[in-house]
Design a protein around this motif. Structure first.
Motif, PDB file in Angstrom:
ATOM      1  N   LEU A  55      46.344  19.602  -2.492  1.00 12.69           N
ATOM      2  CA  LEU A  55      47.354  18.755  -1.849  1.00 12.69           C
ATOM      3  C   LEU A  55      47.100  17.285  -2.177  1.00 12.69           C
ATOM      4  O   LEU A  55      48.029  16.532  -2.503  1.00 12.69           O
ATOM      5  CB  LEU A  55      47.340  18.982  -0.343  1.00 12.69           C
ATOM      6  CG  LEU A  55      47.891  20.340   0.128  1.00 12.69           C
ATOM      7  CD1 LEU A  55      47.615  20.538   1.618  1.00 12.69           C
ATOM      8  CD2 LEU A  55      49.381  20.459  -0.157  1.00 12.69           C
ATOM      9  N   ASP A  56      45.843  16.898  -2.095  1.00 13.72           N
ATOM     10  CA  ASP A  56      45.486  15.524  -2.428  1.00 13.72           C
ATOM     11  C   ASP A  56      45.787  15.220  -3.896  1.00 13.72           C
ATOM     12  O   ASP A  56      46.344  14.168  -4.225  1.00 13.72           O
ATOM     13  CB  ASP A  56      44.005  15.298  -2.133  1.00 13.72           C
ATOM     14  CG  ASP A  56      43.561  13.888  -2.500  1.00 13.72           C
ATOM     15  OD1 ASP A  56      44.052  12.934  -1.886  1.00 13.72           O
ATOM     16  OD2 ASP A  56      42.722  13.751  -3.419  1.00 13.72           O
ATOM     17  N   PHE A  57      45.445  16.160  -4.774  1.00 17.12           N
ATOM     18  CA  PHE A  57      45.686  15.981  -6.210  1.00 17.12           C
ATOM     19  C   PHE A  57      47.174  15.784  -6.510  1.00 17.12           C
ATOM     20  O   PHE A  57      47.562  14.910  -7.298  1.00 17.12           O
ATOM     21  CB  PHE A  57      45.160  17.195  -6.975  1.00 17.12           C
ATOM     22  CG  PHE A  57      45.628  17.270  -8.407  1.00 17.12           C
ATOM     23  CD1 PHE A  57      45.083  16.438  -9.375  1.00 17.12           C
ATOM     24  CD2 PHE A  57      46.624  18.160  -8.777  1.00 17.12           C
ATOM     25  CE1 PHE A  57      45.524  16.496 -10.689  1.00 17.12           C
ATOM     26  CE2 PHE A  57      47.072  18.234 -10.088  1.00 17.12           C
ATOM     27  CZ  PHE A  57      46.519  17.394 -11.044  1.00 17.12           C
ATOM     28  N   ALA A  58      48.020  16.599  -5.877  1.00 17.84           N
ATOM     29  CA  ALA A  58      49.459  16.530  -6.154  1.00 17.84           C
ATOM     30  C   ALA A  58      50.022  15.150  -5.825  1.00 17.84           C
ATOM     31  O   ALA A  58      50.824  14.592  -6.591  1.00 17.84           O
ATOM     32  CB  ALA A  58      50.198  17.612  -5.365  1.00 17.84           C
ATOM     33  N   ILE A  59      49.595  14.571  -4.713  1.00 14.61           N
ATOM     34  CA  ILE A  59      50.142  13.271  -4.322  1.00 14.61           C
ATOM     35  C   ILE A  59      49.477  12.131  -5.100  1.00 14.61           C
ATOM     36  O   ILE A  59      50.131  11.127  -5.419  1.00 14.61           O
ATOM     37  CB  ILE A  59      50.018  13.070  -2.801  1.00 14.61           C
ATOM     38  CG1 ILE A  59      50.811  14.157  -2.084  1.00 14.61           C
ATOM     39  CG2 ILE A  59      50.526  11.691  -2.399  1.00 14.61           C
ATOM     40  CD1 ILE A  59      52.277  14.269  -2.524  1.00 14.61           C
ATOM     41  N   ARG A  60      48.207  12.276  -5.433  1.00  9.09           N
ATOM     42  CA  ARG A  60      47.586  11.257  -6.291  1.00  9.09           C
ATOM     43  C   ARG A  60      48.294  11.206  -7.633  1.00  9.09           C
ATOM     44  O   ARG A  60      48.531  10.121  -8.184  1.00  9.09           O
ATOM     45  CB  ARG A  60      46.099  11.556  -6.476  1.00  9.09           C
ATOM     46  CG  ARG A  60      45.232  11.164  -5.296  1.00  9.09           C
ATOM     47  CD  ARG A  60      43.746  11.202  -5.623  1.00  9.09           C
ATOM     48  NE  ARG A  60      43.265  12.548  -5.853  1.00  9.09           N
ATOM     49  CZ  ARG A  60      42.909  13.038  -7.037  1.00  9.09           C
ATOM     50  NH1 ARG A  60      43.022  12.273  -8.135  1.00  9.09           N
ATOM     51  NH2 ARG A  60      42.472  14.265  -7.161  1.00  9.09           N
ATOM     52  N   GLN A  61      48.649  12.384  -8.167  1.00 15.62           N
ATOM     53  CA  GLN A  61      49.360  12.396  -9.453  1.00 15.62           C
ATOM     54  C   GLN A  61      50.767  11.817  -9.299  1.00 15.62           C
ATOM     55  O   GLN A  61      51.227  11.066 -10.166  1.00 15.62           O
ATOM     56  CB  GLN A  61      49.445  13.841  -9.976  1.00 15.62           C
ATOM     57  CG  GLN A  61      50.023  13.916 -11.376  1.00 15.62           C
ATOM     58  CD  GLN A  61      50.070  15.322 -11.918  1.00 15.62           C
ATOM     59  OE1 GLN A  61      50.765  16.173 -11.366  1.00 15.62           O
ATOM     60  NE2 GLN A  61      49.350  15.569 -13.004  1.00 15.62           N
ATOM     61  N   ALA A  62      51.430  12.130  -8.183  1.00 14.93           N
ATOM     62  CA  ALA A  62      52.770  11.581  -7.944  1.00 14.93           C
ATOM     63  C   ALA A  62      52.719  10.055  -7.828  1.00 14.93           C
ATOM     64  O   ALA A  62      53.586   9.345  -8.354  1.00 14.93           O
ATOM     65  CB  ALA A  62      53.362  12.184  -6.675  1.00 14.93           C
ATOM     66  N   ASP A  63      51.685   9.571  -7.161  1.00 10.28           N
ATOM     67  CA  ASP A  63      51.518   8.126  -7.020  1.00 10.28           C
ATOM     68  C   ASP A  63      51.313   7.477  -8.385  1.00 10.28           C
ATOM     69  O   ASP A  63      51.894   6.422  -8.695  1.00 10.28           O
ATOM     70  CB  ASP A  63      50.324   7.845  -6.107  1.00 10.28           C
ATOM     71  CG  ASP A  63      50.094   6.365  -5.874  1.00 10.28           C
ATOM     72  OD1 ASP A  63      51.060   5.612  -5.720  1.00 10.28           O
ATOM     73  OD2 ASP A  63      48.918   5.952  -5.872  1.00 10.28           O
TER      74      ASP A  63
END
Length: 416
Positions: free
Chosen positions: A402-410
């Motif tokens: 979950l953290d990875f997905a949003i870090r990549q989106a950011d």
């Protein structure tokens, strides 16, 4: 994309099979997929389901015999560039994973097929022709197996922190000396090669490389680890004690291993999600049919509103997950670069494990005491419940993904 409708197949109870099995139109599955599905199910019902309980008791299955039978029956599909067919795509693999999970009755028989599909791609994408020639046909035709050896006692989801070292042999610069450990390696007891992450450089992701290490390498020992769930494959612990590995077995370039691993995780997460999806559907199916037969307080379980709510919530999550799995599979089928799929595959895997966990819990509540014993009407539910954490943790834990997905989106949003 044109929608196609196919003949009904399997259990026609609503939501007990994918919608396209139940006469609903699909934009993804064509007649070739239908023929493949029919062949895989026929194979499973003849070769797998009747033997599952015995194989679980024995702690193994005749993997080479079964793998080779599957290959000869043309169930193991391959890309055209590797001797396969023109229409090979991700949906053939989805069908295979789905049907194998269904046939396993809560135990992933032929799980090694999925593991092979995770450990081979780095070699196919980045390995030398000699490496590809050595392993590809042997694995896909069922004569040998290959495993992915990434995780370590001190580095699970934190791949950049692996410590297993590969240093140049001072006596012969053509060799590495590999020392360290790998933990939670699925299929290790039957693996013939290991796609292994090692540290060839300094700390962090830039110091990681991949090696294809043969099982018979001197100094490599493998032991089976007891697990929470039933299985006919194996979860293993690998010890590398001064293992000499020729540098020709380096996969791609030195120091690029982390990038190869991260890209490879996308496919691994699709595999895990596909298996969790069918596991969830089987939990729903078991619970639904049980509710129609079981009576409590003078009426069927199905006649209790709260029970119908539980089934409806299971079905809602399953159908949403089915759409998500098929959509991500279509990304692979249309050749969208792996580098663009990280966030999608991360969220898919989390959605799958959460759906699976929910369905396991609710099916257990419906079955009551029958879901906590390894026999009787709840045996499948009990067994599937013990597989939940083997879905939520491998391939990246839910929290990490979950953290990875949003870090990549950011990161991507900064480029807009």
């Amino acid at each position: 994309m044109a929608m196609k409708t196919h003949a009904r197949f399997g259990d026609q109870t609503p939501f007990c099979e994918p919608a396209w099995y139940q006469g609903k139109p699909t934009p993804y599955f064509h007649e070739g997929h239908v023929a493949h599905r029919n062949a895989v199910r026929a194979f499973c019902e003849k070769e797998i389901t009747p033997n599952v309980e015995r194989w679980i008791k024995e702690g193994g299955y005749p993997h080479k015999e079964l793998h080779q039978k599957a290959f000869k029956a043309k169930l193991v599909r391959r890309p055209k560039e590797f001797g396969g067919t023109d229409d090979f795509d991700a949906f053939y693999e989805l069908i295979m994973l789905d049907e194998l999970t269904r046939a396993g009755r809560g135990c992933n028989v032929l799980e090694q097929v999925g593991i092979n599909s995770m450990a081979l791609p780095p070699i196919l994408r980045h390995g030398s022709k000699a490496l590809v020639d050595e392993v590809y046909a042997e694995v896909t035709e069922g004569r040998k197996n290959i495993c992915l050896a990434i995780s370590e006692p001190g580095a699970g989801s934190d791949v950049a922190n692996i410590q297993c070292k590969a240093v140049t042999d001072p006596a012969d610069p053509n060799y590495y000396i590999v020392t360290g450990y790998k933990k939670w390696i699925t299929g290790g007891m039957i693996g013939d090669w290991f796609t292994t992450a090692v540290r060839t450089g300094g700390p962090g992701m830039g110091g990681i490389s991949l090696l294809c290490i043969p099982r018979e390498s001197e100094g490599l020992s493998i032991r089976k680890m007891p697990t929470q769930f039933d299985g006919v494959s194996s979860t293993t612990f690998l010890t590398f004690k001064n293992v000499r590995v020729h540098k020709s077995r380096l996969i791609g370039k030195e120091g690029k291993g982390f990038n190869y691993i991260v890209v490879n995780f996308n496919h691994e997460r699709l595999v895990i999600a596909a298996e969790a999806l069918r596991g969830s559907r089987e939990l729903y199916r078991e619970a639904f049919h049980y509710c129609k037969a079981r009576k409590t307080f003078g009426k069927r379980l199905m006649d209790h509103q709260i029970i119908r709510y539980k089934l409806a919530e299971m079905a809602r999550q399953i159908e949403a997950l089915q759409d998500f799995v098929e959509r991500v599979a279509s990304y692979f089928a249309h050749g969208i670069p792996d580098a663009e799929l990280g966030g999608h595959c991360a969220l898919l895997k989390v959605q799958a494990s959460k759906c699976f966990e929910y369905c396991a819990r609710e099916a257990s509540q419906i079955f009551g005491g029958s879901a906590i014993v390894r026999e009787g009407k709840g045996i499948i539910v009990e067994r599937l419940y013990r597989r939940v954490k083997a879905t939520a943790i491998p391939g990246g834990s839910e929290e990490i993904l979950l953290d990875f997905a949003i870090r990549q989106a950011d990161k991507e949003s900064g480029k807009l």
